[in-house]
Design an enzyme around this catalytic site. Structure first.
Site, PDB file in Angstrom:
ATOM      1  N   ARG A   1      21.294  47.836  25.580  1.00  0.00           N
ATOM      2  CA  ARG A   1      20.274  48.871  25.399  1.00  0.00           C
ATOM      3  C   ARG A   1      20.728  49.950  24.392  1.00  0.00           C
ATOM      4  O   ARG A   1      19.892  50.473  23.632  1.00  0.00           O
ATOM      5  CB  ARG A   1      19.987  49.520  26.760  1.00  0.00           C
ATOM      6  CG  ARG A   1      18.861  50.508  26.746  1.00  0.00           C
ATOM      7  CD  ARG A   1      18.856  51.252  28.075  1.00  0.00           C
ATOM      8  NE  ARG A   1      18.046  50.563  29.063  1.00  0.00           N
ATOM      9  CZ  ARG A   1      16.749  50.784  29.251  1.00  0.00           C
ATOM     10  NH1 ARG A   1      16.114  51.655  28.497  1.00  0.00           N
ATOM     11  NH2 ARG A   1      16.083  50.140  30.179  1.00  0.00           N
TER      12      ARG A   1
ATOM     13  N   ASP B   1      15.772  46.846  24.369  1.00  0.00           N
ATOM     14  CA  ASP B   1      15.384  47.226  25.721  1.00  0.00           C
ATOM     15  C   ASP B   1      14.869  45.940  26.358  1.00  0.00           C
ATOM     16  O   ASP B   1      13.806  45.432  25.985  1.00  0.00           O
ATOM     17  CB  ASP B   1      14.301  48.308  25.658  1.00  0.00           C
ATOM     18  CG  ASP B   1      13.699  48.565  27.037  1.00  0.00           C
ATOM     19  OD1 ASP B   1      14.138  47.925  28.015  1.00  0.00           O
ATOM     20  OD2 ASP B   1      12.770  49.390  27.120  1.00  0.00           O
TER      21      ASP B   1
ATOM     22  N   LYS C   1      27.443  36.437  37.501  1.00  0.00           N
ATOM     23  CA  LYS C   1      27.056  36.990  38.800  1.00  0.00           C
ATOM     24  C   LYS C   1      26.760  38.490  38.691  1.00  0.00           C
ATOM     25  O   LYS C   1      27.222  39.100  37.739  1.00  0.00           O
ATOM     26  CB  LYS C   1      28.137  36.723  39.833  1.00  0.00           C
ATOM     27  CG  LYS C   1      29.411  37.559  39.609  1.00  0.00           C
ATOM     28  CD  LYS C   1      30.392  37.353  40.709  1.00  0.00           C
ATOM     29  CE  LYS C   1      30.334  38.494  41.686  1.00  0.00           C
ATOM     30  NZ  LYS C   1      31.623  39.040  42.097  1.00  0.00           N
TER      31      LYS C   1
ATOM     32  N   HIS D   1      34.023  32.686  37.641  1.00  0.00           N
ATOM     33  CA  HIS D   1      35.189  32.720  36.737  1.00  0.00           C
ATOM     34  C   HIS D   1      36.437  32.111  37.370  1.00  0.00           C
ATOM     35  O   HIS D   1      37.374  31.754  36.668  1.00  0.00           O
ATOM     36  CB  HIS D   1      35.434  34.136  36.202  1.00  0.00           C
ATOM     37  CG  HIS D   1      36.145  35.057  37.137  1.00  0.00           C
ATOM     38  ND1 HIS D   1      35.495  35.770  38.113  1.00  0.00           N
ATOM     39  CD2 HIS D   1      37.457  35.395  37.244  1.00  0.00           C
ATOM     40  CE1 HIS D   1      36.385  36.500  38.774  1.00  0.00           C
ATOM     41  NE2 HIS D   1      37.566  36.295  38.276  1.00  0.00           N
TER      42      HIS D   1
ATOM     43  N   LYS E   1      39.992  29.427  35.838  1.00  0.00           N
ATOM     44  CA  LYS E   1      41.432  29.677  35.983  1.00  0.00           C
ATOM     45  C   LYS E   1      42.187  28.358  35.956  1.00  0.00           C
ATOM     46  O   LYS E   1      41.832  27.414  36.655  1.00  0.00           O
ATOM     47  CB  LYS E   1      41.729  30.416  37.303  1.00  0.00           C
ATOM     48  CG  LYS E   1      41.199  31.854  37.322  1.00  0.00           C
ATOM     49  CD  LYS E   1      41.563  32.528  38.642  1.00  0.00           C
ATOM     50  CE  LYS E   1      40.828  33.838  38.806  1.00  0.00           C
ATOM     51  NZ  LYS E   1      41.482  35.004  38.239  1.00  0.00           N
TER      52      LYS E   1
ATOM     53  N   GLU F   1      43.476  41.586  47.252  1.00  0.00           N
ATOM     54  CA  GLU F   1      43.514  42.497  46.098  1.00  0.00           C
ATOM     55  C   GLU F   1      44.093  43.831  46.520  1.00  0.00           C
ATOM     56  O   GLU F   1      43.907  44.263  47.658  1.00  0.00           O
ATOM     57  CB  GLU F   1      42.107  42.718  45.563  1.00  0.00           C
ATOM     58  CG  GLU F   1      41.460  41.456  45.022  1.00  0.00           C
ATOM     59  CD  GLU F   1      40.123  41.776  44.370  1.00  0.00           C
ATOM     60  OE1 GLU F   1      40.084  41.895  43.150  1.00  0.00           O
ATOM     61  OE2 GLU F   1      39.136  41.930  45.116  1.00  0.00           O
TER      62      GLU F   1
ATOM     63  N   ASP G   1      30.616  39.373  47.627  1.00  0.00           N
ATOM     64  CA  ASP G   1      31.320  39.564  46.361  1.00  0.00           C
ATOM     65  C   ASP G   1      32.353  38.469  46.112  1.00  0.00           C
ATOM     66  O   ASP G   1      32.554  38.046  44.973  1.00  0.00           O
ATOM     67  CB  ASP G   1      32.017  40.943  46.384  1.00  0.00           C
ATOM     68  CG  ASP G   1      32.677  41.281  45.061  1.00  0.00           C
ATOM     69  OD1 ASP G   1      32.028  41.122  44.019  1.00  0.00           O
ATOM     70  OD2 ASP G   1      33.850  41.731  45.071  1.00  0.00           O
TER      71      ASP G   1
ATOM     72  N   HIS H   1      33.680  32.653  44.803  1.00  0.00           N
ATOM     73  CA  HIS H   1      35.030  32.189  44.479  1.00  0.00           C
ATOM     74  C   HIS H   1      35.689  31.428  45.635  1.00  0.00           C
ATOM     75  O   HIS H   1      36.259  30.357  45.443  1.00  0.00           O
ATOM     76  CB  HIS H   1      35.929  33.375  44.112  1.00  0.00           C
ATOM     77  CG  HIS H   1      35.312  34.311  43.120  1.00  0.00           C
ATOM     78  ND1 HIS H   1      34.573  33.875  42.042  1.00  0.00           N
ATOM     79  CD2 HIS H   1      35.315  35.670  43.029  1.00  0.00           C
ATOM     80  CE1 HIS H   1      34.166  34.919  41.331  1.00  0.00           C
ATOM     81  NE2 HIS H   1      34.597  36.021  41.912  1.00  0.00           N
TER      82      HIS H   1
ATOM     83  N   LYS I   1      39.979  44.193  49.845  1.00  0.00           N
ATOM     84  CA  LYS I   1      40.448  45.188  48.879  1.00  0.00           C
ATOM     85  C   LYS I   1      41.512  46.029  49.573  1.00  0.00           C
ATOM     86  O   LYS I   1      41.504  46.177  50.803  1.00  0.00           O
ATOM     87  CB  LYS I   1      39.296  46.107  48.475  1.00  0.00           C
ATOM     88  CG  LYS I   1      38.101  45.383  47.852  1.00  0.00           C
ATOM     89  CD  LYS I   1      38.268  45.188  46.381  1.00  0.00           C
ATOM     90  CE  LYS I   1      37.005  44.612  45.743  1.00  0.00           C
ATOM     91  NZ  LYS I   1      37.266  43.920  44.478  1.00  0.00           N
TER      92      LYS I   1
HETATM   93  C1  BG6 Z   1      34.912  39.502  40.951  1.00  0.00           C
HETATM   94  C2  BG6 Z   1      34.590  40.489  42.038  1.00  0.00           C
HETATM   95  O1  BG6 Z   1      34.011  38.443  40.972  1.00  0.00           O
HETATM   96  O2  BG6 Z   1      36.221  39.012  41.131  1.00  0.00           O
HETATM   97  C3  BG6 Z   1      35.613  41.612  42.076  1.00  0.00           C
HETATM   98  O3  BG6 Z   1      33.310  41.035  41.811  1.00  0.00           O
HETATM   99  C4  BG6 Z   1      37.019  41.062  42.145  1.00  0.00           C
HETATM  100  O4  BG6 Z   1      35.375  42.491  43.167  1.00  0.00           O
HETATM  101  C5  BG6 Z   1      37.227  40.000  41.084  1.00  0.00           C
HETATM  102  O5  BG6 Z   1      37.921  42.139  41.964  1.00  0.00           O
HETATM  103  C6  BG6 Z   1      38.553  39.314  41.279  1.00  0.00           C
HETATM  104  O6  BG6 Z   1      38.818  38.493  40.179  1.00  0.00           O
HETATM  105  P1  BG6 Z   1      40.305  38.117  39.780  1.00  0.00           P
HETATM  106  O7  BG6 Z   1      40.148  37.165  38.656  1.00  0.00           O
HETATM  107  O8  BG6 Z   1      40.973  39.406  39.401  1.00  0.00           O
HETATM  108  O9  BG6 Z   1      40.908  37.522  40.998  1.00  0.00           O
END
Ligand code: BG6
Length: 480
Positions: free
Chosen positions: A46, A87, A142, A172, A176, A210, A229, A234, A328
C-alpha cells in the site's frame, strides 16, 4: 513440465516477512546464480514509493538481515526490483500493476503475504487485470484462515482463479533442510522403516520451543494463540512426515497423498490429553522478561503454550502416543522429534547385574541439526563385579557431515520451488482442511470444558500439568 517463471510478483513487499526472509532469500539465490537472468521481481504494497525508494528500502533490509558473507550480490539483485503501490481493495490499481509486470513470456509467480482480509480482493484484482492468465502460479503465506470455515472461504476464493496445481500453500517448516531430511532418514535407509511402527516404537515426542515472546505481533498473536499459530501447521506437518507411509516417489502427489491420510487418521483429542498455558514474568537466558498480559497490556485467555497427546488411528500407529508441545518464552529454542523405541524383549545381561535402556532416536531440527541414536554399549573393563552397560549416542551433526555446503534458509528453497513450479514442499488443500478439522475440535473441547491457560513462569518448560500429561503414562519429556 514445469516452466520457470520470468516474473515474480510480491504482495506485502514492505512487510516484515519480505524484509526478514523474502528479499534476503532472493538476493542470496541471485548471488549464487540460482535465479534465471531474465527474472524480474515486482514488489507491491500500500505504501506510496517509487522504485528507487523501494530499492533503498530493500537495500536496508538486505544489509540488516543478510549475513555479511552473503551480501555480495546486493547491487545486482536490486537491479531486478521494481515497485508499484497498490491499494489491494480497489480494482484500478491492478491495471497499473499489470503494466509494470508486463509480458511474462515464460510465467508469473505471485507471492501473497498480506492480511487474510485482503486475500479475496487481491484475487479479484488479479483476475480483473488479467494477471491470472497463462502460466501463473500463486504462493499463499499463512494465516490462511482461523478455522476450517474461514480457510475454506479463502481456498474457494483462490480456487475461482487458480486450479489446485497452481496454488502453493506455504508452511515454511517444509522448506527447512532438516525437515526434508526426515524423508531421507526414513526412506533412503533400510534400517529404520522395519521398526517404524507400534511393535517397536513406544511413543513419539515433537517439541517446538521458542524463547521469544509476543515480539511485535500483538494483534495477530492474541487472536491466534499457540494452537493455531504453530500446531495447526508446522507441528502437524512434522507429525505427518514422521507417521506417513512410504510414498511411491518423491513427487508432489505421492508425498501429499500419504501425508493427508495421516492427518485424516488423527483421533479427536480427549479432555485429559490437552494442556494450555500462558507465560508470566520470569527470566529467559538470564534476562528478566515480562509476562504475556503485561506485554499485551491487558488480560487475555490466549494460550502461549500447548501440550497435546495425539493418536494416529491406523495399523502402523495403534497405541503409540504422539506427545506434542510448543510454547513461547520457554528456556531454549529447540525443535526436535524424539522417537522412543520399546525395551528389548529379553536381556541376556540381567543376570550379570546390567540394566538396559531402550533406544531413542532424536532428530534435531533447530538450532542443532543433528541425528542422535542412543544405544547401549558395554563399559570397558574386566567385569569382575558384573557387566556394566551404558547408553551412548551415535551422533551425526549435519553441518559437520556436510561441511562446505551452504546453509540455506527455508524461504530460499520455497521461493525457488514456487518460481520453478514444484509443489512437493507445499501444502495441498485437503491437508490444510484436515489440519483445521482436528484443531477446530480441540478448540471446541476447550470451550465446552472451559479449559483455560494455566500460568507458567517465562523460562520454564510450561505449566506443570504439561509434565503430568506425559508422566501419567510413565513418559518424560526430552528436556536435556
Ligand atoms: C511462525 C509463527 O509461523 O513460525 C511464529 O507464526 C513462530 O510465531 C515461527 O515464531 C517459528 O518459526 P521458526 O522458523 O523460527 O521456527
Amino acid at each position: 513440465m514445469n516452466i520457470t517463471a520470468d516474473r515474480l510478483l510480491l504482495f506485502g513487499a514492505t512487510g516484515d516477512l519480505a524484509q526478514r526472509m523474502l528479499l534476503p532469500s532472493l538476493c542470496a539465490l541471485d548471488a549464487d546464480g540460482l535465479l534465471e537472468p531474465d527474472l524480474r521481481v515486482v514488489g507491491t504494497a500500500r505504501s506510496e514509493m517509487t522504485t528507487a525508494a523501494y530499492r533503498d528500502f530493500a537495500r536496508a533490509a538486505l544489509e540488516k538481515y543478510l549475513p555479511e558473507n552473503r551480501r555480495g550480490g546486493i547491487a545486482q539483485f536490486l537491479d531486478r526490483l521494481s515497485y508499484v503501490p497498490v491499494d489491494a481493495t480497489t480494482l484500478g490499481g491492478y491495471e497499473v500493476l499489470a503494466e509494470e509486470v508486463g509480458e511474462y513470456a515464460k510465467g508469473l509467480a505471485i507471492f501473497l503475504s498480506t492480511a487474510p482480509s485482503l486475500f479475496e480482493p487481491t484475487i479479484d484484482g488479479l483476475v480483473h487485470a488479467g494477471l491470472t492468465e497463462g502460466n501463473v502460479r500463486i504462493g499463499l503465506e499463512k494465516p490462511l484462515g482461523t478455522d476450517l470455515a474461514s480457510s475454506e472461504e479463502i481456498n474457494d476464493a483462490v480456487a475461482r482463479a487458480f486450479s489446485e496445481d497452481r496454488i502453493f500453500r506455504i508452511d515454511h517448516y517444509l522448506g527447512k533442510e532438516t525437515v526434508q531430511n526426515l524423508l531421507a532418514l526414513r526412506f533412503a535407509n533400510l534400517l529404520f522403516e522395519p521398526v517404524w511402527n507400534a511393535t517397536y516404537i513406544d511413543h513419539v515426542q515433537i517439541t517446538v520451543a521458542e524463547t521469544v515472546g509476543l515480539e511485535s505481533r500483538i494483534g495477530y498473536y492474541d487472536d491466534s494463540g499457540a494452537l493455531r499459530d504453530m500446531v495447526q501447521n508446522h507441528m502437524l506437518q512434522l507429525l505427518a512426515l514422521v507417521a506417513m507411509e512410504p510414498p511411491t516417489s518423491f513427487d508432489s502427489t505421492a508425498v501429499r497423498d500419504e501425508k493427508v491420510k495421516v492427518l485424516r487418521a488423527l483421533r479427536p483429542v480427549a479432555k485429559d490429553e490437552t494442556v494450555t498455558g500462558q507465560y508470566r514474568a520470569g527470566a529467559v537466558n538470564g534476562e528478566a522478561v515480562p509476562g504475556y498480559d503485561e506485554e499485551l497490556g491487558k488480560d487475555s485467555e490466549t494460550e502461549t503454550f500447548v501440550a497435546l497427546k495425539a493418536h494416529v488411528d491406523n495399523w502402523r500407529w495403534k497405541g503409540v502416543p504422539f506427545y506434542m508441545r510448543t510454547g513461547k518464552r520457554l528456556p531454549e529454542r529447540v525443535t526436535e522429534i524424539v522417537v522412543q523405541f520399546r525395551c528389548i524383549p529379553h536381556s541376556i545381561f540381567a543376570d550379570r547385574g546390567a540394566t538396559t535402556r531402550p533406544n531413542r532416536l532424536v532428530i534435531g531440527i533447530q538450532p542443532e541439526e543433528n541425528v542422535q541414536l542412543s544405544m547401549m554399549a558395554k563399559v570397558p573393563g574386566l567385569d569382575r563385579e558384573g557387566i556394566r552397560l551404558r547408553q551412548i549416542p551415535l551422533d551425526i551433526a549435519m553441518p559437520d557431515a556436510f561441511s562446505g555446503t551452504v546453509r540455506r534458509i527455508a524461504y530460499e528453497r520455497l521461493l525457488l520451488d514456487l518460481i520453478g513450479g514444484d509443489q512437493t514442499l507445499f501444502v495441498r488443500r485437503d491437508e490444510v482442511e484436515a489440519q483445521w478439522e482436528w484443531i477446530d475440535a480441540i478448540r471446541t473441547l476447550w470451550e465446552e470444558e472451559v479449559i483455560t491457560p494455566k500460568s507458567y513462569g517465562a523460562g520454564s518448560w510450561g505449566p506443570s500439568a504439561a509434565i503430568a500429561l506425559a508422566e501419567r503414562d510413565g513418559v518424560s519429556w526430552h528436556d536435556e
